[in-house]
Design an enzyme around this catalytic site. Structure first.
Site, PDB file in Angstrom:
ATOM      1  N   ALA A 112       0.845  -1.191   0.000  1.00  0.00           N
ATOM      2  CA  ALA A 112       0.000   0.000   0.000  1.00  0.00           C
ATOM      3  C   ALA A 112       0.882   1.243   0.000  1.00  0.00           C
ATOM      4  CB  ALA A 112      -0.914   0.005   1.215  1.00  0.00           C
ATOM      5  N   SER A 165       2.171  -2.269   4.397  1.00  0.00           N
ATOM      6  CA  SER A 165       2.274  -0.823   4.216  1.00  0.00           C
ATOM      7  C   SER A 165       3.632  -0.463   3.642  1.00  0.00           C
ATOM      8  CB  SER A 165       2.114  -0.107   5.561  1.00  0.00           C
ATOM      9  OG  SER A 165       3.265  -0.305   6.375  1.00  0.00           O
ATOM     10  N   ASP A 166       3.696   0.648   2.894  1.00  0.00           N
ATOM     11  CA  ASP A 166       5.001   1.236   2.657  1.00  0.00           C
ATOM     12  C   ASP A 166       5.536   1.689   4.011  1.00  0.00           C
ATOM     13  OD1 ASP A 166       7.263   2.171   1.378  1.00  0.00           O
ATOM     14  OD2 ASP A 166       6.150   3.216  -0.197  1.00  0.00           O
ATOM     15  N   TRP A 167       6.840   1.847   4.083  1.00  0.00           N
ATOM     16  CA  TRP A 167       7.486   2.071   5.369  1.00  0.00           C
ATOM     17  C   TRP A 167       7.055   3.417   5.972  1.00  0.00           C
ATOM     18  CZ3 TRP A 167       7.936  -2.388   3.796  1.00  0.00           C
ATOM     19  CH2 TRP A 167       8.778  -3.359   4.346  1.00  0.00           C
TER      20      TRP A 167
END
Length: 312
Positions: free
Chosen positions: A209, A241-243
Site C-alpha cells: 500500500a 504498508s510502505d514504510w
C-alpha cells in the site's frame, strides 16, 4: 485467461495448497487475539515478529527493484547491480525478465531474504518522477507483462514478490501527502490494470500500500484495498504498508491493510487490541490479517510443519 507460466503458489515449493492452508489453520488456532495482533507489526526495520511456539520464524523483507539490498547496506554485503526495470522492460522480452526474476530469487536466498519489495508497476508519467527508473514503462499492458515475468521468476524460487505501490503512486513530490484524483475509468484501465493482472494471472503473494492518497483517502486506509483488490480480484496474499505509511489504528485496520512496517512501533499493537475489545474492529478482521501473514510465511518457508522441507 491465466498466463501459461503461472502456477499455484504452493506448488512452487513442492507443498500443496491444501497443506499450506492446514499449517496456517493449525498455527492460527495457537494464537489468541493479542498474539495475532502482535504479528501484524514488524519486529524491526526489515523483519516481522517470530512466534516459535507455532513454528513461525521472522520473515525478512528487502528492497529489490534493481537488485536485492539485504538487511545491511554497506560494502560487507554487496549486491548484484542489475539493469534498471525501465531498461529491462524496453527489451519486451518476457523470457529474459523471468530469468532476471530467478536471479533476484537466488540473490535473495543468499542474503536470507524471503520477500522482495518489487516489482514497481507504477507508470512513467513525467520525466521529473524521481523513482521512475524502478518502474517498467508508461504502458499498463507492457508493465503487466514484464512484471508478470519477474513475479514468476521470483516466486518459482520460493521468494515472494511484492507488487507496489498500490495505487496511483506516480510522484515523489510530497509523496506522503499528495492526493491523486483519478476518474473511475482511468483508474481501472490505466493505474489498476497492472495490479489486476499480477494478482489474477500471476498470483503475486504480496502487495504494498502506497504513501499517497487516492480520492482524498490515504492508501493505507483506502477502500481500494478491499475492493477491487481482495473482494473482486480474490487476492489471498498479504497487504503490507510502505514504510512508515500507516497513520491510524481503526481506519487502516478496517481498510484491508495486513502488516504495518517497519516495527517495533506503530499505530496497531495494544491500540488495535483495545479497538477490537471495544467493538470498533471485528475480531474476524484481525483473524483474516493473521491468516494472510501466516499464509505468506508458509509460502516462503518461514512457517514449519511436520513435513516442511529445508530452506532452498
Amino acid at each position: 485467461m491465466r498466463n501459461a507460466d503461472a502456477r499455484e503458489p504452493a506448488d512452487l515449493a513442492g507443498v500443496t495448497a491444501d497443506e499450506i492452508e492446514r499449517r496456517v489453520a493449525e498455527a492460527l488456532a495457537g494464537l489468541d487475539l493479542a498474539d495475532r495482533i502482535r504479528l501484524l507489526t514488524g519486529a524491526s526495520f526489515w523483519r516481522t515478529r517470530p512466534a516459535p511456539g507455532i513454528g513461525l520464524r521472522s520473515v525478512v523483507l528487502s528492497d529489490g527493484p534493481a537488485g536485492v539490498r539485504g538487511e545491511r547496506a554497506d560494502e560487507r554485503e554487496p549486491s548484484a547491480c542489475l539493469p534498471c526495470p525501465s531498461a529491462l522492460a524496453a527489451t519486451w522480452d518476457e523470457a529474459l525478465l523471468r530469468r532476471v526474476g530467478g536471479l533476484l530469487a537466488a540473490q535473495a536466498r543468499a542474503k536470507g531474504v524471503d520477500v522482495v519489495l518489487g516489482p514497481t508497476v507504477n507508470l512513467h508519467r513525467s520525466p521529473l518522477g524521481g523513482r521512475h527508473f524502478e518502474c517498467l514503462s508508461e504502458d499498463p499492458l507492457l508493465t503487466a507483462r514484464m512484471a508478470g515475468a519477474l513475479v514468476a521468476g521470483l516466486q518459482a524460487g520460493g521468494v515472494a514478490a511484492t507488487v507496489k505501490h498500490y495505487v496511483a503512486n506516480e510522484s515523489e513530490t510530497d509523496r506522503f501527502t499528495v492526493d491523486a484524483r483519478v476518474d473511475e475509468r482511468a483508474l481501472r484501465e490505466v493505474y489498476l490494470a497492472p495490479f489486476e493482472a499480477l494478482v489474477t494471472e500471476h498470483r503475486a503473494w504480496a502487495v504494498m500500500a502506497a504513501y499517497n492518497s487516492v480520492g482524498g483517502v490515504t492508501m493505507t486506509e483506502n477502500p481500494l484495498l478491499r475492493d477491487p483488490l481482495q473482494d473482486e480480484w480474490g487476492f489471498d496474499g498479504l497487504v503490507v504498508s510502505d514504510w512508515i505509511a500507516t497513520r491510524s489504528t481503526v481506519p487502516s485496520a478496517l481498510a484491508g491493510l495486513d502488516l504495518v512496517m517497519p516495527g517495533p512501533l506503530g499505530p496497531w499493537g495494544p491500540a488495535l487490541v483495545a479497538a477490537v475489545r471495544a467493538g470498533q474492529v471485528p475480531a474476524e478482521v484481525v483473524e483474516d490479517k493473521a491468516r494472510r501473514l501466516l499464509r505468506l510465511a508458509a509460502r516462503v518457508g518461514a512457517l514449519k510443519g511436520p513435513s516442511a522441507s529445508a530452506p532452498p
